[in-house]
Design an enzyme around this catalytic site. Structure first.
Site, mmCIF file in Angstrom:
data_model
loop_
_atom_site.group_PDB
_atom_site.id
_atom_site.type_symbol
_atom_site.label_atom_id
_atom_site.label_comp_id
_atom_site.label_asym_id
_atom_site.label_seq_id
_atom_site.Cartn_x
_atom_site.Cartn_y
_atom_site.Cartn_z
ATOM 1 N N CYS A 1 -73.721 -48.072 27.514
ATOM 2 C CA CYS A 1 -73.341 -46.724 27.879
ATOM 3 C C CYS A 1 -71.842 -46.537 27.552
ATOM 4 O O CYS A 1 -70.856 -46.527 28.453
ATOM 5 C CB CYS A 1 -73.275 -46.433 29.512
ATOM 6 N N GLY B 1 -65.811 -44.222 24.741
ATOM 7 C CA GLY B 1 -65.446 -45.074 23.580
ATOM 8 C C GLY B 1 -64.236 -46.032 23.834
ATOM 9 O O GLY B 1 -63.842 -46.923 22.845
ATOM 10 N N LYS C 1 -63.642 -48.527 25.708
ATOM 11 C CA LYS C 1 -64.067 -50.226 25.875
ATOM 12 C C LYS C 1 -64.772 -50.468 24.460
ATOM 13 O O LYS C 1 -64.466 -51.726 24.133
ATOM 14 C CB LYS C 1 -65.257 -50.325 26.993
ATOM 15 N N ASP D 1 -74.984 -44.147 23.677
ATOM 16 C CA ASP D 1 -74.850 -43.358 25.006
ATOM 17 C C ASP D 1 -76.305 -42.559 25.052
ATOM 18 O O ASP D 1 -76.917 -41.979 23.864
ATOM 19 C CB ASP D 1 -73.714 -42.574 24.904
ATOM 20 N N ASP E 1 -81.643 -43.677 25.898
ATOM 21 C CA ASP E 1 -81.486 -44.246 27.262
ATOM 22 C C ASP E 1 -81.253 -45.638 27.344
ATOM 23 O O ASP E 1 -82.140 -46.221 26.987
ATOM 24 C CB ASP E 1 -82.875 -43.534 28.114
ATOM 25 N N CYS F 1 -66.649 -47.596 37.858
ATOM 26 C CA CYS F 1 -65.547 -47.086 38.332
ATOM 27 C C CYS F 1 -65.785 -46.708 39.720
ATOM 28 O O CYS F 1 -65.329 -45.499 40.188
ATOM 29 C CB CYS F 1 -64.886 -46.384 37.344
#
EC number: 2.1.1.203
Length: 732
Positions: free
Chosen positions: A184, A188, A190, A215, A242, A318
């Site tokens: 995922c 971008g 990471k 993604d 997915d 997060c």
């Protein structure tokens, strides 16, 4: 409807009343008073106090930190050769040249303003400023700091990123030979860290490892392309599917690829980002986590299936909510029956303050009814709160090692909140043992054939339109060079490319017509692309390395070098196309990028003039080296001129590294705004004076506008609202 013929959208327009005159004008959000969001949510506070996400005596500190604005953080790109010099500039000049102007203001403390390196990030490459994004954008005294951050970000030499978001890629411990996937990936940041890690350990060569950045959102994939392109790596493949149903990919021998490193930074409720996204305060609910748990588990499970035995996966969010974190990990570990293990990652982030993973929690409904066990959940609620969301018993929790998870909270070191779990695969998963490679490959191929049939040209036109809405438009093909490619023959001769260079790694994005740009992939990335382009939707790969320039008659080769791909091909280019320059020469060249009036060769040093005379016209490499830095950039050798073929941001970056004056590039947006406003006021005064002299002119126009009453204006707006609604439905 074509873009050129699209009707203006007045949906976002408002009526402006001015001395009895009614007119439509574009809506300007800045003209409306901004209502500060109240950073309070009683349910948020009640929920997390009950869940005991931190010790009771720290809860008030936790809530106070959550309500505060977030400091600015950035990191220096690790693998670029000039990173050490840029780090020196950050240490020596960032405060004195860009921030110190604030120290005279009472609300700022000098010691507090000094940039601080994050002690847990490797090689002092990550920095925190005790200034918010608003501070930097809105303070005129900080306009040079703002310019620094913008220019260096565009040139790919720094990345602005929330510091806790930097943790997951560090724990992956990526090496240059690792096959990686970011499930995922958008936006971008990471992925960029993974790319940096691949190149940092490759000793200047193209890494044998790579990263597949995926993604599900087609539009966000292009944001991902933008981020990845700043690093210009030939080892990155961007896909659109997915993550929970990510297909098996195959290598050149038709075997399923198992990845060494997997990052599953899954979609989440995002309440750990409240400090930078305060609008979440208005809509937070415990129900968000319940709705996301299933999807998060599916992504984590698929990641575990794709992972090689001995490989590592990082699961992160997060979010603060244990239902999105420990509950997902606990469920995954239980169902994998010993094949996965949560690893203690503390040695990778020494100095980072965090809480250990939670071992107990209580799922709750939207109205905050908490349940200690699944048996307490009413039958009508069991369709929402599932058994898998509850924590294991004490003995099992110890066996799962949930305490090895990392929970960073905002009051620990003035950051956002983040959850990270480092997982190692010890053996095949139970359901992997039941299926051999051949049957997996066969089933995957059947899926591909089915999808190809669905996407075939025999479908009706309306079906194609619907598919474009959800999955974006069909991408251009990836056409790799053949061994005897005619274009490559001229390129190899002109640039004296080494025989070690493999032309089959070059590709274009068109089957027919003139090839405009030529891109470079690593050999491993090429094989992945060739084998899997029909299995998964590929958005982008490769780095622009050569670009066509037919309009120059003096050039022996139709393609020039592209600065984006220079560091990948530099080692293969012969000395004939290189010009070595001194400091003064390079500064002159960098300060004059104007193609209409490029630097004259007679104005450069004799050394450069001599080299210039020995090579034919066309694209070349400019090389500079001193005690602190070595620079390589694309140049153009004209008949009597010599210029750099780079953009302004790269030029400013290099001038900064050389210690040269860059004041002419420093844009003070506040002064420019004042000038624009003054010009507008002057124009208004001239217009008003003209109206006074021609008092009767335009009365009929004003009368017509006044006669056009509010009812007719509302009809116009209603028509635009209808058109806007239709466009939104198409977008959905």
């Amino acid at each position: 409807m074509g873009r050129k013929h699209r009707k203006p959208n007045h949906f976002a327009q408002r009526k402006r009343y001015n001395k009895g005159k009614i007119a439509l004008a574009p809506f300007d959000r800045r003209s409306e008073p901004y209502k500060e969001i109240v950073r309070e949510n009683a349910n948020f506070e009640t929920y997390y106090k009950h869940e005991k996400v931190c010790p009771e005596d720290q809860f008030e500190k936790f809530m106070t930190a959550m309500r505060a604005n977030l400091p600015t953080t950035f990191r220096i790109t690790a693998f670029k050769g000039e990173s050490k010099r840029l780090l020196e500039i950050v240490k020596e000049k960032l405060f004195t040249d860009y921030i110190a102007a604030l120290k005279d203001l009472e609300e700022y403390d000098e010691e507090q303003l000094k940039p601080k390196s994050l002690c847990w990030y490797p090689d002092e490459l990550a920095w925190q400023l005790q200034l918010t994004r608003k501070d930097i954008r809105r303070s005129e005294k900080l306009f040079r700091l703002h310019n620094f951050l913008i220019a260096e970000t565009k040139s790919g030499n720094i990345s602005r990123q929330e510091c806790v978001s930097m943790i997951p890629p560090i724990l992956l411990d990526v090496k240059s030979h690792h096959k990686c996937v970011d499930l995922c990936a958008s936006p971008g940041s990471k992925t960029a860290q993974i790319i940096e890690a691949l190149h940092s350990t490759s000793n200047g060569k193209i890494p044998s490892g790579y990263v597949v950045a995926n993604d599900i959102d087609n539009k966000r994939c292009y944001m991902l392309v933008h981020q990845a392109k700043r690093l210009n790596s030939p080892c990155c493949l961007i896909t659109n599917t997915d993550a929970g149903r990510f297909p098996n990919l195959f290598d050149r021998e038709n075997k399923i690829i198992k990845f060494d490193r997997i990052l599953a930074d899954v979609p989440c409720s995002g309440d750990g980002t409240l400090r930078k996204n305060p609008d979440i305060w208005l809509k937070w609910s415990p129900g968000h986590a319940i709705g996301l748990h299933g999807m998060q588990y599916r992504i984590a499970r698929r990641g575990a299936e794709m992972l090689a035995v001995g490989g590592r996966m990082v699961y992160s969010t997060c979010s603060i909510n244990p239902l999105e974190n420990e509950a997902v990990i606990s469920r995954l570990i239980r169902e994998c029956d010993g094949a996965l293990e949560i690893v203690d990652a503390s040695s990778y982030v020494k100095g980072l303050i965090y809480n250990k993973g939670m071992t107990s929690w209580e799922p709750a409904t939207k109205d905050l009814r908490f349940f200690k066990s699944f048996d307490e959940v009413p039958v009508d609620t069991q369709t929402v709160i599932h058994k898998e969301m509850f924590p294991p018993d004490t003995e099992t929790a110890a066996k799962y090692k949930l305490e090895n998870c990392i929970r960073v909270l905002p009051h620990h070191q003035d950051t956002g909140a983040f959850f990270i779990a480092l997982i190692e695969k010890k053996s095949l998963l139970p359901w992997e043992k039941e299926v051999d490679d051949k049957s997996i490959e066969s089933s995957a191929r059947k899926i591909v054939e089915t999808e190809s049939t669905k996407n075939g040209e025999e479908q009706p036109e309306n079906a194609k339109k619907k598919r474009r809405v959800h999955y974006g438009y069909r991408e251009d093909p990836f056409v790799f060079f053949e061994p005897n490619e005619e274009i490559f023959t001229s390129i190899k001769k002109f640039y004296e490319l080494s025989d070690d260079f493999d032309p089959s790694c070059l590709l274009t994005r068109c089957n027919f017509g003139k090839k405009k740009n030529i891109y470079l992939c690593s050999p491993e990335m090429r094989d992945v692309l060739r084998k899997n382009e029909d299995i998964i939707k590929v958005i982008n790969s490769g780095v622009k390395t050569f670009s066509r320039c037919d309009n120059n008659r003096n050039m022996e080769c139709s393609f020039r070098l592209a600065n984006e791909g220079l560091h990948n091909i530099d080692q293969f280019v012969g000395n004939r196309r290189r010009i070595h320059v001194e400091n003064e020469d390079l500064v002159k060249i960098l300060n004059n990028l104007n193609p209409i009036d490029p630097p004259k060769i007679r104005d450069l040093s004799e050394t450069v003039q001599k080299q210039h005379s020995l090579i034919p016209s066309g694209s070349c490499i400019i090389h500079y080296k001193d005690d602190k830095i070595e620079l390589h950039l694309v140049g153009w050798r004209g008949t009597s001129t010599f210029r750099a073929y780079i953009d302004v941001d790269d030029s400013v970056h290099m001038l900064r590294l050389l210690g040269s004056d860059i004041s002419k590039y420093e844009t003070n947006k506040f002064e420019e705004k004042a000038k624009r406003e003054k010009t507008a006021d002057d124009d208004t005064n001239i217009e008003n004076n003209g109206k006074e002299n021609t008092e009767n002119v335009g009365i009929s126009e004003r009368t017509e506008e006044e006669l056009l009453g509010e009812d007719e204006l509302m009809d116009v707006n209603q028509q635009d609202i209808t058109e806007a609604a239709e466009e939104e439905l198409l977008a959905d």
